[in-house]
Design a protein around this motif. Structure first.
Motif, PDB file in Angstrom:
ATOM      1  N   GLY A  31       0.804  -1.215   0.000  1.00  0.00           N
ATOM      2  CA  GLY A  31       0.000   0.000   0.000  1.00  0.00           C
ATOM      3  C   GLY A  31       0.837   1.265   0.000  1.00  0.00           C
ATOM      4  N   PRO A  32       0.159   2.408   0.053  1.00  0.00           N
ATOM      5  CA  PRO A  32       0.852   3.695  -0.061  1.00  0.00           C
ATOM      6  C   PRO A  32       1.765   4.016   1.127  1.00  0.00           C
ATOM      7  N   VAL A  33       1.400   3.568   2.304  1.00  0.00           N
ATOM      8  CA  VAL A  33       2.245   3.748   3.478  1.00  0.00           C
ATOM      9  C   VAL A  33       2.636   2.349   3.937  1.00  0.00           C
ATOM     10  N   GLN A  34       3.914   2.032   3.763  1.00  0.00           N
ATOM     11  CA  GLN A  34       4.344   0.664   4.046  1.00  0.00           C
ATOM     12  C   GLN A  34       5.705   0.635   4.710  1.00  0.00           C
ATOM     13  N   VAL A  35       5.845  -0.308   5.621  1.00  0.00           N
ATOM     14  CA  VAL A  35       7.139  -0.660   6.190  1.00  0.00           C
ATOM     15  C   VAL A  35       7.243  -2.159   5.990  1.00  0.00           C
ATOM     16  N   ARG A  36       7.913  -2.535   4.927  1.00  0.00           N
ATOM     17  CA  ARG A  36       8.058  -3.949   4.616  1.00  0.00           C
ATOM     18  C   ARG A  36       9.221  -4.497   5.431  1.00  0.00           C
ATOM     19  N   ILE A  37       8.876  -5.162   6.527  1.00  0.00           N
ATOM     20  CA  ILE A  37       9.865  -5.685   7.467  1.00  0.00           C
ATOM     21  C   ILE A  37      10.901  -6.557   6.739  1.00  0.00           C
ATOM     22  N   SER A  38      10.457  -7.282   5.740  1.00  0.00           N
ATOM     23  CA  SER A  38      11.355  -8.159   4.982  1.00  0.00           C
ATOM     24  C   SER A  38      12.472  -7.392   4.283  1.00  0.00           C
ATOM     25  N   GLU A  39      12.293  -6.095   4.079  1.00  0.00           N
ATOM     26  CA  GLU A  39      13.335  -5.290   3.438  1.00  0.00           C
ATOM     27  C   GLU A  39      14.576  -5.163   4.317  1.00  0.00           C
TER      28      GLU A  39
END
Length: 158
Positions: A31-39
């Motif tokens: 989505g538009p606001v995301q914190v992809r922990i996997s990154e």
């Protein structure tokens, strides 16, 4: 032959962890606001080139699940592939998390603009901030911990 097998296994493990982390944290991964922990795993090219294809394949699978369609699957995953390669080439440890932050901010910003007609600069800013949290807030400390055990985990750089 043994090194090729090790490279393949490390790539598969990294890809699988990326997928699992992305899907477990799905509400904040897309989505538009995301914190992809996997990154946070985007620091792994510092230790092994096996992380480059692993992150790419993991991102492809995670983006299939994410529902952004072919645009996100192709271009979002290619952004991760490019960022992983550039991270691998970084000359200083502190710079390793920077390519995923910058490349994904721009690429995912464009993807969100294209898919949802969201303003590019605002989307890029939000994605970039999420990437800073994931890559520097989580990934850099992960890199410091892994550095203590790199000889055991990433034998011969693979």
């Amino acid at each position: 032959m043994k090194n090729k097998t090790r490279l393949l296994v490390h790539s598969a493990i990294i890809g699988a962890i990326y997928v699992v982390l992305t899907i477990i944290f799905a509400p904040i991964s897309y989505g538009p606001v995301q914190v992809r922990i996997s990154e946070a795993l985007t620091v792994l090219p510092f230790f092994t080139p096996a992380a480059i294809p692993g992150l790419f394949v993991g991102c492809v699978i995670a983006n299939i699940y994410g529902g952004g369609g072919m645009v996100d699957i192709v271009f979002g995953s290619l952004a991760t592939l490019f960022a992983a390669f550039v991270s691998y080439k970084m000359p200083k440890k502190i710079l390793v998390p920077l390519p995923p932050v910058l490349i994904n901010a721009v690429a995912v910003g464009f993807i969100l603009n294209y898919l949802f007609n969201l303003p590019f600069f605002i989307s890029a800013l939000w994605v970039g901030l999420g990437q800073i949290v994931a890559c520097y807030g989580l990934g850099y400390p992960l890199m410091m911990v892994l550095e203590r055990y790199k000889d055991r985990i990433f034998k011969n750089g693979i």
